[in-house]
Write a protein that holds these residues in place. Structure first.
Motif, PDB file in Angstrom:
ATOM      1  N   GLU A   8       0.826  -1.202   0.000  1.00 25.39           N
ATOM      2  CA  GLU A   8       0.000   0.000   0.000  1.00 25.39           C
ATOM      3  C   GLU A   8       0.864   1.258   0.000  1.00 25.39           C
ATOM      4  OE1 GLU A   8      -3.187   2.238   2.915  1.00 25.39           O
ATOM      5  OE2 GLU A   8      -3.106   0.040   2.946  1.00 25.39           O
ATOM      6  N   ARG A   9       1.873   1.274   0.836  1.00 27.13           N
ATOM      7  CA  ARG A   9       2.720   2.463   0.958  1.00 27.13           C
ATOM      8  C   ARG A   9       3.464   2.782  -0.334  1.00 27.13           C
ATOM      9  NH1 ARG A   9       6.063   4.784   5.644  1.00 27.13           N
ATOM     10  NH2 ARG A   9       7.622   5.991   4.548  1.00 27.13           N
ATOM     11  N   TYR A  10       4.000   1.735  -0.990  1.00 31.24           N
ATOM     12  CA  TYR A  10       4.825   1.952  -2.182  1.00 31.24           C
ATOM     13  C   TYR A  10       4.076   1.673  -3.479  1.00 31.24           C
ATOM     14  CZ  TYR A  10       8.594   2.538   1.102  1.00 31.24           C
ATOM     15  OH  TYR A  10       9.391   3.005   2.127  1.00 31.24           O
ATOM     16  N   ARG A  11       2.773   1.414  -3.394  1.00 28.28           N
ATOM     17  CA  ARG A  11       1.934   1.203  -4.571  1.00 28.28           C
ATOM     18  C   ARG A  11       2.513   0.125  -5.493  1.00 28.28           C
ATOM     19  NH1 ARG A  11      -2.205   3.752  -2.555  1.00 28.28           N
ATOM     20  NH2 ARG A  11      -2.159   6.000  -2.582  1.00 28.28           N
ATOM     21  N   ILE A  12       2.799  -1.024  -4.896  1.00 27.46           N
ATOM     22  CA  ILE A  12       3.363  -2.143  -5.624  1.00 27.46           C
ATOM     23  C   ILE A  12       2.523  -3.375  -5.291  1.00 27.46           C
ATOM     24  CG2 ILE A  12       5.028  -2.615  -3.777  1.00 27.46           C
ATOM     25  CD1 ILE A  12       7.008  -3.566  -5.857  1.00 27.46           C
ATOM     26  N   GLU A  40      13.720   0.223   7.415  1.00 31.87           N
ATOM     27  CA  GLU A  40      15.029   0.527   6.824  1.00 31.87           C
ATOM     28  C   GLU A  40      15.199  -0.183   5.480  1.00 31.87           C
ATOM     29  OE1 GLU A  40      14.690  -0.660  10.004  1.00 31.87           O
ATOM     30  OE2 GLU A  40      14.983   1.230  11.055  1.00 31.87           O
ATOM     31  N   ASP A  41      14.810  -1.460   5.411  1.00 28.73           N
ATOM     32  CA  ASP A  41      14.899  -2.204   4.153  1.00 28.73           C
ATOM     33  C   ASP A  41      13.978  -1.598   3.094  1.00 28.73           C
ATOM     34  OD1 ASP A  41      16.807  -3.959   5.133  1.00 28.73           O
ATOM     35  OD2 ASP A  41      15.349  -5.525   5.635  1.00 28.73           O
ATOM     36  N   ALA A  42      12.774  -1.207   3.509  1.00 33.51           N
ATOM     37  CA  ALA A  42      11.821  -0.609   2.573  1.00 33.51           C
ATOM     38  C   ALA A  42      12.355   0.712   2.020  1.00 33.51           C
ATOM     39  CB  ALA A  42      10.475  -0.380   3.270  1.00 33.51           C
ATOM     40  N   GLU A  43      12.891   1.551   2.892  1.00 38.92           N
ATOM     41  CA  GLU A  43      13.410   2.845   2.456  1.00 38.92           C
ATOM     42  C   GLU A  43      14.645   2.675   1.575  1.00 38.92           C
ATOM     43  OE1 GLU A  43      13.827   5.073   6.082  1.00 38.92           O
ATOM     44  OE2 GLU A  43      11.651   5.259   6.310  1.00 38.92           O
ATOM     45  N   SER A  44      15.481   1.708   1.904  1.00 36.35           N
ATOM     46  CA  SER A  44      16.661   1.427   1.090  1.00 36.35           C
ATOM     47  C   SER A  44      16.249   0.951  -0.305  1.00 36.35           C
ATOM     48  CB  SER A  44      17.519   0.373   1.781  1.00 36.35           C
ATOM     49  OG  SER A  44      18.629   0.042   0.995  1.00 36.35           O
ATOM     50  N   TRP A  45      15.239   0.084  -0.367  1.00 38.27           N
ATOM     51  CA  TRP A  45      14.725  -0.387  -1.651  1.00 38.27           C
ATOM     52  C   TRP A  45      14.198   0.788  -2.476  1.00 38.27           C
ATOM     53  CZ3 TRP A  45       9.647  -0.015  -3.367  1.00 38.27           C
ATOM     54  CH2 TRP A  45       9.376  -0.637  -4.581  1.00 38.27           C
ATOM     55  N   ALA A  46      13.390   1.636  -1.853  1.00 38.35           N
ATOM     56  CA  ALA A  46      12.813   2.777  -2.571  1.00 38.35           C
ATOM     57  C   ALA A  46      13.903   3.722  -3.070  1.00 38.35           C
ATOM     58  CB  ALA A  46      11.829   3.528  -1.669  1.00 38.35           C
ATOM     59  N   ALA A  47      14.935   3.929  -2.262  1.00 39.13           N
ATOM     60  CA  ALA A  47      16.032   4.824  -2.655  1.00 39.13           C
ATOM     61  C   ALA A  47      16.851   4.233  -3.799  1.00 39.13           C
ATOM     62  CB  ALA A  47      16.932   5.103  -1.460  1.00 39.13           C
ATOM     63  N   SER A  48      16.815   2.917  -3.969  1.00 35.76           N
ATOM     64  CA  SER A  48      17.606   2.278  -5.024  1.00 35.76           C
ATOM     65  C   SER A  48      16.898   2.270  -6.375  1.00 35.76           C
ATOM     66  CB  SER A  48      17.940   0.839  -4.632  1.00 35.76           C
ATOM     67  OG  SER A  48      16.791   0.012  -4.741  1.00 35.76           O
ATOM     68  N   LEU A  49      15.638   2.674  -6.400  1.00 34.22           N
ATOM     69  CA  LEU A  49      14.902   2.678  -7.666  1.00 34.22           C
ATOM     70  C   LEU A  49      15.489   3.707  -8.623  1.00 34.22           C
ATOM     71  CD1 LEU A  49      11.267   2.428  -6.281  1.00 34.22           C
ATOM     72  CD2 LEU A  49      12.624   0.612  -7.334  1.00 34.22           C
ATOM     73  N   PRO A  50      15.406   3.425  -9.923  1.00 35.12           N
ATOM     74  CA  PRO A  50      15.963   4.370 -10.901  1.00 35.12           C
ATOM     75  C   PRO A  50      15.239   5.705 -10.876  1.00 35.12           C
ATOM     76  CG  PRO A  50      14.867   2.541 -12.010  1.00 35.12           C
ATOM     77  CD  PRO A  50      14.806   2.265 -10.542  1.00 35.12           C
ATOM     78  N   ILE A  51      15.991   6.742 -11.173  1.00 33.68           N
ATOM     79  CA  ILE A  51      15.449   8.095 -11.262  1.00 33.68           C
ATOM     80  C   ILE A  51      15.245   8.419 -12.723  1.00 33.68           C
ATOM     81  CG2 ILE A  51      15.908  10.541 -10.849  1.00 33.68           C
ATOM     82  CD1 ILE A  51      17.625   9.598  -8.434  1.00 33.68           C
ATOM     83  N   ILE A  52      14.043   8.873 -13.073  1.00 32.68           N
ATOM     84  CA  ILE A  52      13.751   9.216 -14.454  1.00 32.68           C
ATOM     85  C   ILE A  52      13.793  10.727 -14.577  1.00 32.68           C
ATOM     86  CG2 ILE A  52      12.032   9.128 -16.284  1.00 32.68           C
ATOM     87  CD1 ILE A  52      11.010   6.539 -14.968  1.00 32.68           C
ATOM     88  N   ALA A  53      14.724  11.227 -15.369  1.00 31.87           N
ATOM     89  CA  ALA A  53      14.863  12.669 -15.555  1.00 31.87           C
ATOM     90  C   ALA A  53      14.212  13.080 -16.878  1.00 31.87           C
ATOM     91  CB  ALA A  53      16.354  13.036 -15.579  1.00 31.87           C
ATOM     92  N   GLY A  54      13.714  14.306 -16.910  1.00 32.08           N
ATOM     93  CA  GLY A  54      13.188  14.868 -18.140  1.00 32.08           C
ATOM     94  C   GLY A  54      11.791  14.414 -18.503  1.00 32.08           C
ATOM     95  N   GLY A  55      11.069  13.859 -17.542  1.00 34.70           N
ATOM     96  CA  GLY A  55       9.701  13.432 -17.805  1.00 34.70           C
ATOM     97  C   GLY A  55       8.768  14.628 -17.942  1.00 34.70           C
ATOM     98  N   ALA A  56       7.520  14.370 -18.214  1.00 36.81           N
ATOM     99  CA  ALA A  56       6.522  15.425 -18.415  1.00 36.81           C
ATOM    100  C   ALA A  56       6.360  16.297 -17.175  1.00 36.81           C
ATOM    101  CB  ALA A  56       5.184  14.804 -18.791  1.00 36.81           C
ATOM    102  N   ASN A  57       6.621  15.742 -15.988  1.00 33.85           N
ATOM    103  CA  ASN A  57       6.445  16.499 -14.746  1.00 33.85           C
ATOM    104  C   ASN A  57       7.746  17.087 -14.230  1.00 33.85           C
ATOM    105  OD1 ASN A  57       3.703  15.937 -14.663  1.00 33.85           O
ATOM    106  ND2 ASN A  57       4.043  14.001 -13.632  1.00 33.85           N
ATOM    107  N   ALA A  58       8.813  16.990 -15.018  1.00 39.73           N
ATOM    108  CA  ALA A  58      10.112  17.515 -14.582  1.00 39.73           C
ATOM    109  C   ALA A  58      10.084  19.025 -14.534  1.00 39.73           C
ATOM    110  CB  ALA A  58      11.207  17.043 -15.521  1.00 39.73           C
TER     111      ALA A  58
END
Length: 60
Positions: A8-12, A40-58
Motif C-alpha cells: 500500500e505504501r509503495y503502490r506495488i 530501513e529495508d523498505a526505504e533502502s529499496w525505494a532509494a535504489s529505484l531508478p530516477i527518471i529525468a526529463g519526464g513530463a512532470n520535470a
C-alpha cells in the motif's frame, strides 16, 4: 511492516514485491509464519529505484 502495508505504501503489487525479493533487491523477514519488511529495508529499496529525468512532470 506487513506485506500489505508495504504494498500500500509503495503502490506495488504482492507479485512484484516477491519478484523484487527473489531478485535480492529487498529483504523479507519471517516472524513465525508472518512475513515482515523493516522500514530501513523498505526505504533502502525505494532509494535504489531508478530516477527518471526529463519526464513530463520535470521542473527546470
Amino acid at each position: 511492516m506487513t506485506v500489505a502495508d508495504f504494498c500500500e505504501r509503495y503502490r506495488i503489487g504482492k507479485t512484484s514485491l516477491y519478484r523484487e525479493a527473489a531478485a535480492g533487491r529487498i529483504t523479507l523477514r519471517k516472524f513465525g509464519s508472518a512475513t515482515r519488511i523493516t522500514r530501513e529495508d523498505a526505504e533502502s529499496w525505494a532509494a535504489s529505484l531508478p530516477i527518471i529525468a526529463g519526464g513530463a512532470n520535470a521542473t527546470a
